[in-house]
Scaffold this motif. Structure first.
Motif, PDB file in Angstrom:
ATOM      1  N   ARG A  65      15.411  34.826  -4.694  1.00 13.91           N
ATOM      2  CA  ARG A  65      14.020  34.515  -4.330  1.00 13.91           C
ATOM      3  C   ARG A  65      13.494  33.316  -5.109  1.00 13.91           C
ATOM      4  N   GLU A  66      13.813  33.256  -6.387  1.00 14.69           N
ATOM      5  CA  GLU A  66      13.335  32.126  -7.198  1.00 14.69           C
ATOM      6  C   GLU A  66      13.951  30.811  -6.731  1.00 14.69           C
ATOM      7  N   LEU A  67      15.256  30.826  -6.461  1.00 13.36           N
ATOM      8  CA  LEU A  67      15.905  29.600  -6.005  1.00 13.36           C
ATOM      9  C   LEU A  67      15.371  29.158  -4.646  1.00 13.36           C
ATOM     10  N   THR A  68      15.174  30.105  -3.737  1.00 15.36           N
ATOM     11  CA  THR A  68      14.663  29.760  -2.407  1.00 15.36           C
ATOM     12  C   THR A  68      13.239  29.238  -2.482  1.00 15.36           C
ATOM     13  N   GLY A  69      12.398  29.880  -3.304  1.00 13.45           N
ATOM     14  CA  GLY A  69      11.012  29.433  -3.428  1.00 13.45           C
ATOM     15  C   GLY A  69      10.901  28.020  -3.972  1.00 13.45           C
ATOM     16  N   VAL A  70      11.759  27.684  -4.937  1.00 10.06           N
ATOM     17  CA  VAL A  70      11.727  26.324  -5.496  1.00 10.06           C
ATOM     18  C   VAL A  70      12.132  25.302  -4.449  1.00 10.06           C
ATOM     19  N   LEU A  71      13.167  25.610  -3.660  1.00  9.88           N
ATOM     20  CA  LEU A  71      13.634  24.663  -2.662  1.00  9.88           C
ATOM     21  C   LEU A  71      12.630  24.492  -1.516  1.00  9.88           C
ATOM     22  N   VAL A  72      11.980  25.567  -1.087  1.00  7.55           N
ATOM     23  CA  VAL A  72      10.995  25.476  -0.010  1.00  7.55           C
ATOM     24  C   VAL A  72       9.772  24.688  -0.471  1.00  7.55           C
ATOM     25  N   ALA A  73       9.314  24.946  -1.700  1.00  3.23           N
ATOM     26  CA  ALA A  73       8.149  24.217  -2.212  1.00  3.23           C
ATOM     27  C   ALA A  73       8.445  22.730  -2.382  1.00  3.23           C
ATOM     28  N   ALA A  74       9.695  22.397  -2.754  1.00  2.00           N
ATOM     29  CA  ALA A  74      10.028  20.984  -2.944  1.00  2.00           C
ATOM     30  C   ALA A  74      10.119  20.237  -1.616  1.00  2.00           C
ATOM     31  N   ARG A  75      10.447  20.914  -0.514  1.00  2.17           N
ATOM     32  CA  ARG A  75      10.617  20.256   0.772  1.00  2.17           C
ATOM     33  C   ARG A  75       9.498  20.598   1.761  1.00  2.17           C
ATOM     34  N   PRO A  80      24.384  20.319  11.318  1.00  3.82           N
ATOM     35  CA  PRO A  80      25.073  21.551  11.729  1.00  3.82           C
ATOM     36  C   PRO A  80      24.089  22.694  11.927  1.00  3.82           C
ATOM     37  N   SER A  81      24.534  23.702  12.648  1.00  6.03           N
ATOM     38  CA  SER A  81      23.664  24.843  12.924  1.00  6.03           C
ATOM     39  C   SER A  81      23.462  25.723  11.699  1.00  6.03           C
ATOM     40  N   LYS A  82      24.434  25.806  10.819  1.00 11.75           N
ATOM     41  CA  LYS A  82      24.276  26.594   9.606  1.00 11.75           C
ATOM     42  C   LYS A  82      23.304  25.900   8.674  1.00 11.75           C
ATOM     43  N   GLY A  83      22.350  26.668   8.180  1.00  9.54           N
ATOM     44  CA  GLY A  83      21.292  26.078   7.368  1.00  9.54           C
ATOM     45  C   GLY A  83      21.766  25.502   6.062  1.00  9.54           C
ATOM     46  N   TRP A  84      22.642  26.198   5.349  1.00 13.05           N
ATOM     47  CA  TRP A  84      23.068  25.703   4.038  1.00 13.05           C
ATOM     48  C   TRP A  84      23.890  24.427   4.186  1.00 13.05           C
ATOM     49  N   ARG A 119      22.834  20.673   2.625  1.00 15.04           N
ATOM     50  CA  ARG A 119      23.729  19.875   1.788  1.00 15.04           C
ATOM     51  C   ARG A 119      24.056  18.533   2.458  1.00 15.04           C
ATOM     52  N   ARG A 120      24.036  18.492   3.788  1.00 13.78           N
ATOM     53  CA  ARG A 120      24.233  17.217   4.453  1.00 13.78           C
ATOM     54  C   ARG A 120      23.075  16.266   4.146  1.00 13.78           C
ATOM     55  N   PRO A 148      26.685  31.485  -9.432  1.00 11.99           N
ATOM     56  CA  PRO A 148      27.831  31.013  -8.652  1.00 11.99           C
ATOM     57  C   PRO A 148      27.385  30.164  -7.463  1.00 11.99           C
ATOM     58  N   ASP A 149      28.323  29.340  -6.996  1.00 11.19           N
ATOM     59  CA  ASP A 149      27.999  28.451  -5.885  1.00 11.19           C
ATOM     60  C   ASP A 149      27.684  29.232  -4.609  1.00 11.19           C
ATOM     61  N   ARG A 150      28.301  30.411  -4.405  1.00  8.35           N
ATOM     62  CA  ARG A 150      28.029  31.198  -3.208  1.00  8.35           C
ATOM     63  C   ARG A 150      26.620  31.777  -3.223  1.00  8.35           C
ATOM     64  N   VAL A 151      26.109  32.085  -4.387  1.00  7.88           N
ATOM     65  CA  VAL A 151      24.722  32.563  -4.481  1.00  7.88           C
ATOM     66  C   VAL A 151      23.758  31.429  -4.166  1.00  7.88           C
ATOM     67  N   ARG A 152      24.039  30.223  -4.634  1.00  9.81           N
ATOM     68  CA  ARG A 152      23.222  29.061  -4.284  1.00  9.81           C
ATOM     69  C   ARG A 152      23.275  28.800  -2.776  1.00  9.81           C
ATOM     70  N   ARG A 153      24.445  29.024  -2.197  1.00  6.37           N
ATOM     71  CA  ARG A 153      24.574  28.834  -0.754  1.00  6.37           C
ATOM     72  C   ARG A 153      23.676  29.809   0.013  1.00  6.37           C
ATOM     73  N   GLY A 154      23.608  31.048  -0.436  1.00  4.62           N
ATOM     74  CA  GLY A 154      22.719  32.011   0.213  1.00  4.62           C
ATOM     75  C   GLY A 154      21.256  31.624   0.087  1.00  4.62           C
ATOM     76  N   ALA A 155      20.846  31.105  -1.082  1.00  3.33           N
ATOM     77  CA  ALA A 155      19.463  30.656  -1.251  1.00  3.33           C
ATOM     78  C   ALA A 155      19.158  29.452  -0.363  1.00  3.33           C
ATOM     79  N   GLU A 156      20.109  28.531  -0.225  1.00  2.00           N
ATOM     80  CA  GLU A 156      19.897  27.368   0.649  1.00  2.00           C
ATOM     81  C   GLU A 156      19.785  27.784   2.110  1.00  2.00           C
ATOM     82  N   GLU A 157      20.565  28.771   2.532  1.00  2.00           N
ATOM     83  CA  GLU A 157      20.470  29.270   3.907  1.00  2.00           C
ATOM     84  C   GLU A 157      19.096  29.899   4.164  1.00  2.00           C
TER      85      GLU A 157
END
Length: 711
Positions: free
Chosen positions: A37-47, A68-72, A76-77, A93-102
């Motif tokens: 939640r913290e990672l997603t909130g920071v990314l949404v507020a920044a964009r 691409p259709s996948k959000g994460w 990254r693109r 881990p990078d997979r947890v960051r991937r879930g937050a980006e999605e």
């Protein structure tokens, strides 16, 4: 595709085999959900800005290639996660960051729809926002995206008017009108690969989930992450041959781990047009669904819709009343909670009563959450029950399509009570559940325009006037409709269902399919009449006997040839066919047969002792001579059944054999078919326990001095 919500109760550490209880597992899932939640909130507020939303709306990256259709992968693109940094000293881990980006990409993409509505409303801002003209509505509809309801337009208009009242100008766009969206504490495991999560099916009722969870709130190294094996009990709604997909984990306020498990099954595609038999359903307040069966006949200009006139009703009056009561309780608790919170804020922490008001506000908040959860459960159960009923009706009647009113154009107007009850119904959930269940049965679900379905007559397209229902003449005429042209008189929802099925079958060539969700709808209104065709009458026993008599060969005249019968039945005297002949004093005539049919006039006088202790029942006439003989269905015994009570000489005792109607209510009250005769004074059947042990046991128990009177 469907999603079933399961519960994870315990897990096992994969390396050591240590059992992890529900409380410890809930804490570790909560650590991961809060971090996501913290990672997603920071990314949404920044964009959260018009420039970023423009890039997502265009769907192109910096090199002009499609996203691409996948959000994460799209994030990254665009190199947007470069600004995403985890908290200091926390290993992610990078997979947890991937879930937050999605999760962030899905949140921003959902805002694009609201942004397009706000941009269209701002571009066609009317001179008077409270009332648009026809030209202004036409210009606005040309700018809006497809399938935007009037309620959404009004809500965005009110939101912009509030902004203007506070700032004195129009907003530049959605980002100026709203702040960054809030995100929930959940983990999207679907964006992760086998290095973070795996899912396998053990048997038909169990699935095994392997996921890496943090062992503490702020994991410093990779050793603070461990593999947990969680066995999930699958509900009965997931078929054994269904394909399971990676779930989503989220902690619930009730202290459990919810596992939103998507599952899919191959279903044959349904056709959009070419239907001959269909079901049409109209939405209501208490009657959630009112349907009718229709059939398309003829070709070209002679096409018409015929129906058998039988309504199909899903009555949810009891559940609607319970939901209405729970909504009142919810609002009451919310008002009390806000009042206690305001008192606590006004007093401040040094005051002695501050803690008391704060504790009471927290208690009311917990009660408010429980009532809200109860309402959600009832709504979900009601929606799926209505959807299952509608699909079962379509399967049983051989319909290949179900037509519904367009939910986006259905709005509640009029009284406040009806508004609250109609707006509180789960029409969207019912439609989604109906699409899901109908897809399994190869039945299409199509929405048609709802405007004017209750205004015109389905038989002649004349104006309907509302009258009181035949069974409720004292109420206002809102539920019942009447047509002065063709004299049609029926339930208002039933008439609307006929109009809906006519619009669907006649305009099925204009059916469109939404590419993203696969939902089908008809936006072109084609009016037509609905003809009524009566159903064939069911062959009764009398009708079958007549048919057999017509097909059977004629029987010879004469006496009936029955084995053992030596002579024909003699004919009765004239006037004695329906009742036995009687003399002038009321006694049966010699040789006449006593009729089993109740006589036209029956008078039973009430004779009482000289003391006058017995009152004459109302309606008895002593001037008419008495009719002797047994009265059918009552407790007056026949002459050959008179029984004398040895303890009460000269009185008659009624027995079980002489009364054919015995009810518990009569035994409780003591008035058990009491009838007086001219010869024998009456003795009540039930009396006080005066030593008569031969009376029925229940008669002694049922004695009540205040309700019984001994003659």
């Amino acid at each position: 595709m469907a999603t079933a919500t399961c519960t994870a109760f315990h897990g096992v550490l994969e390396g050591t085999g240590e059992r992890v209880g529900q409380r410890a597992l809930l804490e570790r899932v909560g650590f991961l959900a809060q971090l996501s939640r913290e990672l997603t909130g920071v990314l949404v507020a920044a964009r959260w800005g018009e420039d970023s939303l423009d890039v997502l709306s265009a769907g192109l990256d910096e090199r002009g290639e499609g996203l691409p259709s996948k959000g994460w992968m799209a994030m990254r693109r665009l190199n947007w996660p470069q600004t995403l940094t985890p908290p200091a000293g926390v290993y992610v881990p990078d997979r947890v960051r991937r879930g937050a980006e999605e999760y962030a990409a899905r949140t921003l993409r959902l805002a694009l729809h609201r942004r397009s509505i706000v941009a269209a409303v701002l571009a066609a801002w009317p001179a008077d926002p409270s009332r648009r003209t026809d030209a202004e509505w036409t210009a606005l509809r040309a700018l809006l995206p497809a399938q935007v309801s009037g309620a959404e337009i009004r809500n965005r208009t009110r939101q912009i008017r509030r902004f203007m009242a506070g700032h004195g100008r129009l907003p530049a766009g959605l980002c100026a009108l709203e702040g960054p969206p809030q995100v929930a504490p959940q983990v999207l495991l679907a964006a992760m690969d086998r290095q973070q999560v795996t899912l396998a099916r053990v048997d038909a009722a169990t699935a095994r989930l392997r996921v890496r969870l943090p062992l503490r709130a702020a994991p410093a190294t990779g050793r603070d992450w461990a593999w947990h094996v969680i066995d999930i009990r699958l509900p009965g709604t997931i078929a054994p041959d269904a394909l399971l997909h990676t779930p989503t984990l989220r902690p619930t306020p009730s202290g459990r781990i919810a596992v939103d498990l998507p599952h899919s099954r191959p279903a044959p595609a349904t056709r959009a047009s070419g239907h001959q038999v269909a079901l049409g359903f109209d939405w209501g307040v208490n009657t959630l669904l009112t349907g009718v069966l229709g059939r398309l006949t003829g070709r070209g200009p002679t096409r018409r819709v015929v129906t058998d006139g039988r309504p199909l009703i899903f009555d949810a009056t009891v559940i609607s009343a319970a939901l209405h009561r729970l909504r009142g309780v919810r609002e009451h608790l919310a008002v009390k909670r806000e009042r206690c919170q305001a008192l606590a804020d006004g007093l401040g922490s040094p005051h002695l009563a501050w803690g008391e008001h704060l504790d009471r506000a927290q208690m009311l908040e917990a009660g408010h959450r429980r009532v809200c959860a109860r309402i959600r459960r009832l709504n979900t159960a009601l929606a799926w029950a209505a959807a299952r009923w509608a699909v079962d009706q379509a399967v049983a009647l051989g319909a290949s399509v179900i037509y519904l009113e367009d939910l986006a154009t259905l709005e509640a107007r009029g009284h406040r009570k009806a508004n609250a009850r109609l707006s509180g119904q789960v029409r969207g959930t019912v439609a989604e559940a109906m699409r899901h269940l109908a897809a399994k049965a190869q039945i299409a679900v199509v929405t048609v325009p709802a405007r004017g379905t209750s205004k015109l007559c389905p038989g002649c397209l004349g104006n309907l006037t509302h009258h009181p229902a035949p069974d409720r003449l004292a109420e206002r005429g809102w539920k019942w409709a009447h047509c002065a042209g063709c004299h049609l008189s029926m339930d208002r929802d039933h008439a609307a269902a006929r109009r809906i099925i006519s619009r669907g079958l006649l305009a099925q060539a204009h059916t469109t399919t939404e590419r993203a969700t696969g939902a089908r709808s008809i936006r072109t209104t084609v009016e037509g009449t609905v003809a009524l065709v009566r159903r064939p009458k069911k062959a009764t026993r009398h009708l079958r006997r007549l048919r057999r008599a017509e097909t059977a060969p004629p029987r010879p005249r004469g006496p009936k040839a029955t084995p053992g019968k030596g002579h024909p039945t003699p004919s009765r005297p004239s006037g004695t066919r329906h009742r036995g002949a009687r003399r002038g004093d009321g006694q049966p005539a010699p040789g006449s047969h006593t009729s089993r049919r109740m006589p036209d006039v029956r008078t039973v006088p009430a004779t009482a002792p000289a003391s006058g202790a017995v009152q004459r029942p109302a309606g008895h006439d002593t001037t008419t001579p008495a009719v002797f003989g047994p009265v059918p269905g009552h407790g007056v015994p026949a002459p050959h059944r008179i029984e004398e009570d040895p303890l009460r000489s000269g009185r008659m005792r009624l027995s079980h054999r002489t009364c054919r109607r015995r009810t518990r209510a009569a035994e409780r009250t003591g008035f058990h078919h009491l009838h007086a005769t001219e010869v024998h004074p009456l003795t009540p059947r039930f009396g006080p326990p005066d030593g008569d042990r031969r009376r029925p046991r229940r008669a002694r128990k049922a004695w009540n001095p205040q309700a019984h009177t001994e003659f």
